[in-house]
Design a protein around this motif. Structure first.
Motif, mmCIF file in Angstrom:
data_model
loop_
_atom_site.group_PDB
_atom_site.id
_atom_site.type_symbol
_atom_site.label_atom_id
_atom_site.label_comp_id
_atom_site.label_asym_id
_atom_site.label_seq_id
_atom_site.Cartn_x
_atom_site.Cartn_y
_atom_site.Cartn_z
ATOM 1 N N UNK A 24 0.845 -1.197 0.000
ATOM 2 C CA UNK A 24 0.000 0.000 0.000
ATOM 3 C C UNK A 24 0.882 1.250 0.000
ATOM 4 N N UNK A 25 0.421 2.270 -0.665
ATOM 5 C CA UNK A 25 1.142 3.537 -0.732
ATOM 6 C C UNK A 25 1.239 4.172 0.649
ATOM 7 N N UNK A 26 2.402 4.758 0.948
ATOM 8 C CA UNK A 26 2.542 5.481 2.216
ATOM 9 C C UNK A 26 1.543 6.633 2.272
ATOM 10 N N UNK A 27 1.149 7.143 1.130
ATOM 11 C CA UNK A 27 0.130 8.196 1.094
ATOM 12 C C UNK A 27 -1.179 7.694 1.709
ATOM 13 N N UNK A 62 -1.667 5.109 3.651
ATOM 14 C CA UNK A 62 -1.510 4.717 5.060
ATOM 15 C C UNK A 62 -1.476 5.944 5.967
ATOM 16 N N UNK A 63 -0.645 6.920 5.613
ATOM 17 C CA UNK A 63 -0.517 8.099 6.475
ATOM 18 C C UNK A 63 -1.822 8.901 6.484
ATOM 19 N N UNK A 64 -2.498 8.968 5.336
ATOM 20 C CA UNK A 64 -3.789 9.655 5.323
ATOM 21 C C UNK A 64 -4.795 8.904 6.196
ATOM 22 N N UNK A 78 -4.010 7.283 8.929
ATOM 23 C CA UNK A 78 -3.630 7.697 10.284
ATOM 24 C C UNK A 78 -4.198 9.082 10.589
ATOM 25 N N UNK A 79 -4.035 9.988 9.647
ATOM 26 C CA UNK A 79 -4.479 11.367 9.869
ATOM 27 C C UNK A 79 -5.996 11.511 9.844
ATOM 28 N N UNK A 133 -7.632 6.795 12.282
ATOM 29 C CA UNK A 133 -7.447 5.365 12.552
ATOM 30 C C UNK A 133 -6.414 5.181 13.669
ATOM 31 N N UNK A 134 -6.707 4.268 14.581
ATOM 32 C CA UNK A 134 -5.763 3.974 15.663
ATOM 33 C C UNK A 134 -4.743 2.918 15.231
ATOM 34 N N UNK A 135 -5.172 2.044 14.333
ATOM 35 C CA UNK A 135 -4.288 0.992 13.819
ATOM 36 C C UNK A 135 -4.492 0.874 12.311
ATOM 37 N N UNK A 181 -3.747 -1.817 9.176
ATOM 38 C CA UNK A 181 -3.301 -3.155 8.773
ATOM 39 C C UNK A 181 -3.009 -3.116 7.281
ATOM 40 N N UNK A 216 -7.453 16.115 -0.451
ATOM 41 C CA UNK A 216 -7.024 15.605 0.859
ATOM 42 C C UNK A 216 -8.167 15.678 1.869
ATOM 43 N N UNK A 274 -9.738 12.303 3.646
ATOM 44 C CA UNK A 274 -9.821 12.137 5.105
ATOM 45 C C UNK A 274 -11.275 11.989 5.560
#
Lengths: 285, 285, 285
Positions: free
Chosen positions: B14-17, B19-21, B23-24, B27-29, B31, B254, B258
């Motif tokens: 998965x793209x870090x984009x 995943x980090x989005x 998180x932002x 999401x607490x976790x 996968x 963005x 989100x």
């Protein structure tokens, strides 16, 4: 913003050591990426800089580890070229833990020795990742450094590589047996052992009557590399030599590793290779 | 309950984009699951519905991204078939970020234009993921849309596909040179550029004297797709046209991305494809 | 210290079930590792013990799941051999959820039955992971257990394996048709069904007039393995038999699974295989 550590490795999977140390350094999220290469690293890191505003990019950091030191270093260079303008995040390299271990070893030596500049030093079996980087840091501190190997050619090619990478002049030496070892340590101020696990490079009765000032062993698993040094020895004086064992060095290494990771989150334009890690760590010891 | 985002991708990882989005978005976790296909997706998602009571399943969400738009869409359909009764979690698709980028582009156009229904529009070099989805949303708003390509066959097959998937009537056009481009934009209210990075599709002096009302460029890397538009242009009037640059569009994208992720955690029975993302996003702009 | 669960699997990727249950058991971080084998497990787990001081190692735990029960068990043994002295972390195995499901099933049976020691029991279609482990636990409680299979050889080889692993004496039985089944359940106190999803092993009218005391079915997807039992049946009496359905068993299984994971974080020297999970779970029911 949540602190995100992208934990890259040239190995199949990032080491649990690097991931857990990332957690213990304050990262809120770890993104593990294994099998990182020069060809796939752009895809892995590029997108992260578009997720947050420039002022928040400092809360993303990249750590690169793994067994392949050369590859880790060239991936580090590749990453530098991916980022542009303010669209960047901070990066730290520590292949095999060699940078932080070498830093911890040389910082302890420097603190114990009155004058490291102009000293004579040898890194026994120093062609591996940790030994090489110890040699570089000793040379950068002005010590006259030799690296030993059972094969002169091996030692020579490592010294050539280090000269190219770090502009240091390190002397290659062949050590085929115990009397070779005795000869080479005789006129040294500093003797470091960094051989493979389970190989004793230097017996106690070879070093106790020599004029050595400092002995350090980075191998924590018995039999240790230098006889007569305990793994917990930390500035312990034995036969007028100051001794450092692997666990004592390892404890400082952990402090340094955590410090580097937490530093990543302070700015978005830092790059920590061997020399930057050493420079930063001098301040905390 | 901790919010868990399963971040699937048709890419190797998965793209870090994404995943980090994630998180932002709260999401607490996360996968992460890479190399997701129709054959392995059942194993990946099925088990998650048995981990929590029905009322707590809303705290698990699935996001699917990656470069392969078609595969992402068919995986989305497959997932719908895996869940049954109340044993389900919410799902959002955004392959290549195309759904959220198209949504952001068309919402800006709609806000700027007095009347989008009945307008004439063209998506230059519109056969890629972002262009296609912009064309679909413009058509759904009642605009008469053309897609251009250097090859008519390419444009035709995309229009056929979109008709099948979304019941929209989009006109394929061949554009071989600048005069073809000039002819096709002449009678348009809306001109969108969505070509490959680094290809200028339309020069400033071709569009300034035309009767165009809105210009939008989704390419943020110079040279931009439309000359004379800046990447930060956001409702900026130039030569009586309202202009949108890629960074302005990206910022709204963005916000939308989100919003969609945080929406996943409000209920366990939502599905966000292109049209659902567009519909939800209309409310937040 | 943050609680870190290393979630290993013999499958390509750890199940979302095991990861999310880890989260719900209090882990702050999950480190997922798929395709774990005897050859790569050392590299995966070894390093973790050097990240924290001995007193903090209890905040790292290892869970191993996946479809391959045998491989999971031998990986568990390998991990025991990796750790030394105090340099260890706690480990739990639950391949396919079989240990926790078997534990939940037998604990319910034990609670419902006046005297499990000396009872006669059969596990229908009991050669799979869940059935095998139910048979072991019943035998450990002193029940005379049979396992049925459509092929005697299959049942025999499973019984031989279980004797070798757990020193239990379980009787293999061949069941080719409904009258075989009827014969074998006739003199049993306990009948458990653990066949493949969607296969009905025992019809209601076969069991209602028998002298059976307890019926349990671990299959939650219709058609259920035993006719006349509902998946939510939990200590429900039907025709003088106490019945347990798969969802009732599954709810206790979840409690046990979470308990085991949270237990990992209480000490750094625990190992939970089938018998340890059963022993611990007896206290919480």
């Amino acid at each position: 913003m949540k602190k995100v550590l992208m934990c890259l490795s040239t190995d199949l999977q990032p080491s649990s050591f690097d991931i857990i140390t990332g957690i213990d350094s304050g990262a809120d999220f770890i993104l593990p990426y294994g099998s990182v290469s020069e060809s796939n690293v752009k895809d892995i890191v590029y997108d992260c800089v578009f997720t947050r505003s420039k002022k928040d990019l400092k809360s993303i950091g990249i750590f690169i580890g793994g067994r392949d030191v050369q590859l880790t270093e060239s991936i580090g260079e590749t990453i530098k070229g991916i980022f542009f303008d303010d669209l960047r995040v901070s990066v730290a390299l520590d292949p095999m833990g060699a940078y932080t271990t070498a830093t911890a070893t040389v910082l302890k030596i420097k603190k114990a020795l009155h004058r490291i500049n102009g000293s004579n030093s040898v890194v026994l079996a120093g062609t591996g990742p940790i030994g090489q980087n110890i040699a570089v840091l000793l040379a950068k501190e002005g010590s006259n450094v030799s690296i030993t190997s059972r094969k002169l050619e091996k030692a020579k090619s490592v010294c050539d590589l280090l000269e190219k990478k770090y502009s240091v002049d390190i002397k290659p030496s062949e050590v085929k047996n115990d009397s070779d070892t005795e000869r080479i340590i005789s006129n040294k101020d500093i003797v470091v052992s960094s051989g493979a696990i389970g190989i004793k490079l230097l017996s106690k009765y070879t070093w106790i009557d020599k004029n050595i000032k400092i002995l350090a062993d980075v191998n924590a698993v018995p039999p240790l590399g230098i006889g007569g040094i305990g793994p917990h020895d930390d500035f312990v004086e034995k036969y007028n030599k100051i001794c450092f064992g692997a666990i004592a060095i390892g404890e400082l290494k952990m402090v340094i590793h955590r410090k580097i990771i937490s530093e990543l989150f302070k700015s978005n334009n830092l790059f920590f290779g061997l020399l930057e890690i050493y420079k930063l760590s001098e301040k905390i010891t």
